[in-house]
Write an enzyme that holds these catalytic residues in place. Structure first.
Site, short mmCIF file in Angstrom:
data_model
loop_
_atom_site.label_atom_id
_atom_site.label_comp_id
_atom_site.label_asym_id
_atom_site.label_seq_id
_atom_site.Cartn_x
_atom_site.Cartn_y
_atom_site.Cartn_z
N TYR A 45 9.57 65.14 -3.95
CA TYR A 45 10.28 64.81 -5.20
C TYR A 45 11.65 64.24 -4.87
O TYR A 45 12.37 64.81 -4.06
CB TYR A 45 10.46 66.05 -6.09
CG TYR A 45 9.73 65.87 -7.40
CD1 TYR A 45 10.17 64.92 -8.32
CD2 TYR A 45 8.58 66.59 -7.69
CE1 TYR A 45 9.49 64.71 -9.50
CE2 TYR A 45 7.89 66.38 -8.86
CZ TYR A 45 8.35 65.44 -9.77
OH TYR A 45 7.67 65.21 -10.93
N GLU A 47 13.97 62.48 -7.47
CA GLU A 47 14.62 61.89 -8.65
C GLU A 47 16.03 61.44 -8.30
O GLU A 47 16.76 62.15 -7.62
CB GLU A 47 14.70 62.92 -9.78
CG GLU A 47 13.41 63.04 -10.56
CD GLU A 47 13.53 63.96 -11.75
OE1 GLU A 47 14.64 64.47 -12.02
OE2 GLU A 47 12.50 64.20 -12.40
N ASP A 190 9.55 37.22 -15.06
CA ASP A 190 8.53 38.17 -14.60
C ASP A 190 7.58 37.38 -13.69
O ASP A 190 6.73 36.63 -14.15
CB ASP A 190 7.78 38.74 -15.81
CG ASP A 190 6.65 39.68 -15.39
OD1 ASP A 190 6.35 39.78 -14.19
OD2 ASP A 190 6.07 40.32 -16.30
N THR A 216 5.38 42.89 -10.16
CA THR A 216 4.50 43.91 -9.60
C THR A 216 4.45 43.64 -8.10
O THR A 216 4.77 42.54 -7.64
CB THR A 216 3.07 43.80 -10.17
OG1 THR A 216 2.64 42.45 -10.04
CG2 THR A 216 3.02 44.20 -11.63
N LYS A 219 -0.03 42.09 -6.52
CA LYS A 219 -0.82 40.88 -6.78
C LYS A 219 -0.69 39.97 -5.55
O LYS A 219 -1.10 40.38 -4.46
CB LYS A 219 -0.38 40.25 -8.09
CG LYS A 219 -0.60 41.19 -9.30
CD LYS A 219 -0.32 40.53 -10.60
CE LYS A 219 -0.72 41.36 -11.77
NZ LYS A 219 0.26 42.30 -12.27
N ARG A 225 0.11 49.28 -5.63
CA ARG A 225 0.38 49.18 -7.06
C ARG A 225 1.75 49.75 -7.33
O ARG A 225 1.99 50.95 -7.14
CB ARG A 225 -0.65 49.96 -7.88
CG ARG A 225 -2.08 49.61 -7.59
CD ARG A 225 -3.00 50.02 -8.68
NE ARG A 225 -3.00 49.00 -9.70
CZ ARG A 225 -3.71 47.87 -9.62
NH1 ARG A 225 -4.49 47.64 -8.60
NH2 ARG A 225 -3.63 46.97 -10.59
#
Ligand SMILES: Cc1ncc(COP(=O)(O)O)c(C=O)c1O
Length: 431
Positions: A45, A47, A190, A216, A219, A225
């Protein structure tokens, strides 16, 4: 031990090996990207951001994230990079939330014209939280900057999206910059679909024209991902607080802990994309797309083709997707601009070359694949979508069962399987 899931993963690997993946947003990652994704980094974790975490034990994670940010800045020529967004949609929402007050005006290319859901489509929360104005392509299928200018003058957006999901032409970033400047809007590119092509410099970069870039990573960039938000010098000049606003948009605005295994895999993909072989790969994607477009009698300026099937009949997109899938060729049905059919039963298909090119396929293979596609599309003649909407579901069901019995389709599937098996999947075979 979940034997069932591992068995299913094996089956999916086999499906990928013997099939032809032509969905333009898909690709195959390297073995190293897979290794990082499957590493123990998934246990942590963290954050917050490097040097400012809300949890202990993050010295090593900080180094991984900082390295991913450095590689992103270097590869794209930007000033700052946020590598934590879980995927493209939350990255885009975080940008909207970071830069525009709820209820403010945003503008983007409509879904039916080739934009993405998150650019303000009706079905997306982006149009519920913000006042979303959509621009459309003209009769020629291209964005008309005069129309965009008129809409911008009329609605005074705070943020303009320029990006594509199913638009096979080059985007005029300079033209959009003038429009954004004239109304004082942030301009966000984008480049999810084309980021690998931009990184390899085989398509124009938006960096000097826009304030922010989202992409992203899975691709054409050939990573895991995930997604990134990149901030340009122009963006910093326009708004010196822009990085903090965007960081806050991601965390704590929209997300909790970043997926550190994904961050590491992004860093590896960025490193791979900076190698000379990646430029060759990107060039080949475009060459392959040109050959495919010529064979299928359409045009493209990037890695994707939007095939209008009207010459074979009415509303054939879904039928084409089904028949091609039965032949071992995976594409997705797609609306064409000003589609006379419907969004669910559209008139076209979208297909592209990034995944096939990752398997080492070149122009010669594209000619072969196009001949199978043409043969399958010919079979659709006479299977027009019923005009009466309630009949459509049963019609598609009946079409599918008829096609399952089609002997020539079964033969093509065998031919495709033999052909595809000669081109290994990168992540499964490389070292
Ligand atoms: C241009 C564009 N932006 C954003 C996204 C959303 O990405 P994700 O599916 O990772 O949420 C996509 C995905 O198709 C896309 O094409």
């Amino acid at each position: 031990m979940s034997d069932k899931i591992f068995e299913l993963i094996k089956q999916e690997e086999q499906r990928q090996k013997v099939g032809l993946e032509m969905i333009p947003s898909e690709n195959y990652v390297s073995k190293n990207v897979l290794k990082a994704l499957g590493s123990i980094l998934t246990d942590k974790y963290s954050e917050g951001y490097p040097g400012a975490r809300h949890y202990g034990g993050n010295e090593i994670i900080d180094q991984i994230e900082t390295e991913a940010q450095r590689l992103a800045c270097q590869l794209f020529g930007v000033k700052s990079a946020i590598v934590q967004p879980y995927s493209g949609s939350p990255a885009n929402l975080a940008v909207d939330l970071g830069l525009v007050e709820p209820g403010g005006v945003i503008m983007g290319l409509s879904l039916s014209s080739g934009g993405h859901l998150t650019h303000g489509a009706k079905a997306s929360f982006t149009s519920k939280i913000f006042q979303a104005i959509q621009y459309e392509v003209g009769e020629d299928g291209k964005i008309n900057l005069e129309e965009v200018t008129k809409l911008a003058q009329q609605h005074q957006p705070k943020l303009i999206w320029v990006g594509l999901t199913a638009y096979p032409y080059t985007l005029d970033f300079a033209g959009f910059a003038k429009i954004a400047q004239s109304v004082g809007a942030y301009l966000v590119a984008d480049i999810s679909h084309i980021s690998g092509l931009v990184a390899a410099k085989v398509l124009p970069s938006p960096v000097q024209y826009v304030d922010v870039i989202t992409t992203t990573t899975h691709k054409t960039l050939r990573g895991p991902r995930g997604a990134m938000i990149l901030i340009t010098q122009k963006g910093l000049d326009k708004d010196p607080q822009i990085v903090e606003k965007l960081e806050k948009g991601v965390f704590p605005g929209l997300q909790g802990g970043p997926h550190d295994n994904v961050t590491a895999a992004i860093a590896i993909a960025l490193q791979e994309a900076s190698q000379p072989q990646f430029k060759e790969y990107a060039e080949q994607i475009l060459k392959n797309a040109q050959v495919l477009a010529k064979q299928l009698e359409t045009k493209t300026e990037n890695h994707l083709l939007l095939l209008d099937l009207s010459m074979y009949g009415f509303g054939l997109g879904y039928q084409a997707q089904i028949a091609l899938e039965l032949a071992g060729i995976t594409v997705n049905r797609n609306t064409i601009p000003h589609d006379p059919a419907s969004a669910y039963y559209p008139s076209g298909i979208r297909l592209g070359t990034p995944a096939l090119t990752s398997r080492g396929m070149k122009e010669e293979e594209m000619v072969k694949i196009a001949s199978w596609i043409k043969e399958v599309l010919e079979m659709l003649k006479g299977f027009d979508l019923p005009q009466n909407q309630p009949e459509r579901k049963d019609f598609i069901k009946e079409f599918r069962s008829q096609m399952k019995e089609n002997l020539r389709l079964k033969e093509i599937k065998k031919e495709v399987e033999q052909f595809a098996a000669q081109f290994p999947l990168p992540g499964v075979t490389d070292e």
